[in-house]
Design a protein around this motif. Structure first.
Motif, PDB file in Angstrom:
ATOM      1  N   UNK A 119       0.838  -1.203   0.000  1.00  0.00           N
ATOM      2  CA  UNK A 119       0.000   0.000   0.000  1.00  0.00           C
ATOM      3  C   UNK A 119       0.869   1.247   0.000  1.00  0.00           C
ATOM      4  N   UNK A 120       1.965   1.180   0.723  1.00  0.00           N
ATOM      5  CA  UNK A 120       2.885   2.324   0.787  1.00  0.00           C
ATOM      6  C   UNK A 120       3.481   2.597  -0.596  1.00  0.00           C
ATOM      7  N   UNK A 121       3.842   1.518  -1.287  1.00  0.00           N
ATOM      8  CA  UNK A 121       4.426   1.654  -2.611  1.00  0.00           C
ATOM      9  C   UNK A 121       3.399   2.290  -3.579  1.00  0.00           C
ATOM     10  N   UNK A 122       2.153   1.864  -3.444  1.00  0.00           N
ATOM     11  CA  UNK A 122       1.099   2.437  -4.289  1.00  0.00           C
ATOM     12  C   UNK A 122       0.999   3.949  -4.066  1.00  0.00           C
ATOM     13  N   UNK A 123       1.052   4.338  -2.773  1.00  0.00           N
ATOM     14  CA  UNK A 123       0.985   5.766  -2.449  1.00  0.00           C
ATOM     15  C   UNK A 123       2.198   6.507  -3.015  1.00  0.00           C
ATOM     16  N   UNK A 124       3.362   5.849  -2.936  1.00  0.00           N
ATOM     17  CA  UNK A 124       4.579   6.499  -3.435  1.00  0.00           C
ATOM     18  C   UNK A 124       4.453   6.790  -4.941  1.00  0.00           C
ATOM     19  N   UNK A 125       3.975   5.758  -5.666  1.00  0.00           N
ATOM     20  CA  UNK A 125       3.840   5.934  -7.109  1.00  0.00           C
ATOM     21  C   UNK A 125       2.805   7.029  -7.408  1.00  0.00           C
ATOM     22  N   UNK A 126       1.766   7.013  -6.614  1.00  0.00           N
ATOM     23  CA  UNK A 126       0.674   7.965  -6.861  1.00  0.00           C
ATOM     24  C   UNK A 126       1.149   9.419  -6.739  1.00  0.00           C
TER      25      UNK A 126
END
Ligand code: DAH
Length: 338
Positions: A24-31
């Motif tokens: 989930x953190x990675x998704x936020x980072x990409x976002x």
């Protein structure tokens, strides 16, 4: 009213904070920080801004990027810490650790090292020679004629090519003198071999320390002083040393060395521990012939030599009743010397 960038930052921080796992953190980072994420999009938009707005928004954008990046990093750090403590929680630190056995030196090695130390203090250097020898170094050069019983097939291990397993370390005397002119002061520890039946006091492989000292005016007195000092260092000051006349082809006179020590069990007994003597002039002549010079002129130089039986010394020192223990690798035996 807050700038839309501030709003963006609030959203990003909230998402980061509520990310439940690394994914989930990675998704936020990409976002937010990814190449086509919101923060990057603002970078693109900078071009369209009015000249006077650019520095203000640029600064703000920079701060947002730093804040969001920092928040992602610290959340990631939290995940890593959780994982580590989770892994540690499964380890029971009250369990006993894995036992590693610490090895120890073999009793023969121990006594060899102690002996070498004593001779080194008296200025002896270490010399070496091969276990597989030729007859010349083992016998002829040591004034031992072809008909001598030691050369008998019954007594010595011969190889098909005529070489042999050395029957004593005295071979190193010859090799040392071939390699260098006098003065010489060396010891040479090593294995020797004879066709002996294996029993409590005989082994086809045994160990010796050879000694050779060649200089001007060397006499039996030097030999006795050296070996007496050695024996007292090894067995303690209460050790008596006795020299008894004997015969060896390569020394004249030849002496057997006996010790008796109160420190030793059964100490009131004389025990033979070495052969020794004054180097025979015929040995020097053999060496000269091989060297092709007169470096070891028996009229100018003299020397003493000795051969210590190390298995015997170790057996007395450690009260070992049977020579076979040395080669059987029985841990119950070896552990007693650890
Ligand atoms: N080489 C002899 C042996 O193995 C021992 C010995 C005797 C060595 C006299 C020497 C010596 O150097 O001088 O029985």
């Amino acid at each position: 009213m807050s700038h839309p960038l501030e709003q963006l930052q609030d959203d990003a921080l909230r998402e980061i904070e509520s990310a439940r796992d690394e994914q989930a953190l990675e998704t936020a980072r990409v976002k937010y920080l990814g190449r086509s994420g919101h923060v990057s999009a603002w970078g693109e938009q900078m071009k369209t801004l009015a000249q006077e707005e650019k520095p203000i928004v640029g600064k703000l954008l920079n701060e947002v990027r730093i804040t969001v990046t920092g928040a992602i990093e610290s959340r990631a750090q939290q995940f890593r810490a959780q994982k580590e403590s989770g892994a540690l929680a499964k380890i029971d630190i009250s369990l006993p650790g894995t036992q590693h056995e610490i090895g120890a030196l073999h009793p023969l090695t121990q006594i060899l090292e102690r002996s070498i130390q004593i001779f080194r203090r008296m200025g002896f250097a270490l010399a070496d020679g091969p276990d597989v020898e030729d007859e010349w170094h083992c016998f002829d050069a040591l004034n031992t004629p072809p008909e001598h019983p030691a050369r008998n097939e019954q007594d010595t291990f011969y190889l098909p090519d005529g070489r042999l397993l050395r029957t004593h370390t005295s071979t190193v005397q010859i090799r040392t003198m071939q390699a260098a002119p006098p003065p010489i002061r060396v010891i040479s520890p090593g294995a020797a071999y004879r066709r002996d039946e294996l029993d409590a006091t005989h082994s086809p492989q045994f160990h010796q320390i050879e000694g050779l000292y060649v200089d001007k005016n060397v006499s039996v007195a030097d030999l006795k002083g050296t070996l007496e000092f050695f024996m007292r260092e090894l067995f303690g000051p209460d050790t008596d040393v006795q020299f008894r006349p004997h015969f060896f082809p390569f020394t004249e006179p030849s002496l057997e060395v006996y010790v008796k020590s109160k420190a030793l069990k059964g100490g009131e007994r004389w025990i033979e521990v070495a052969g020794s003597g004054v180097v025979h002039p015929a040995v020097f002549e053999q060496v000269n012939k091989a060297r092709g010079d007169k470096a070891y002129d028996p009229d100018k130089w003299s020397g003493y030599a000795f051969g210590l039986g190390m298995d015997r010394l170790a057996m007395i020192l450690f009260e070992i009743p049977d020579i076979r223990h040395f080669s059987q690798n029985d841990l119950r035996f070896l552990k007693q010397f650890a």
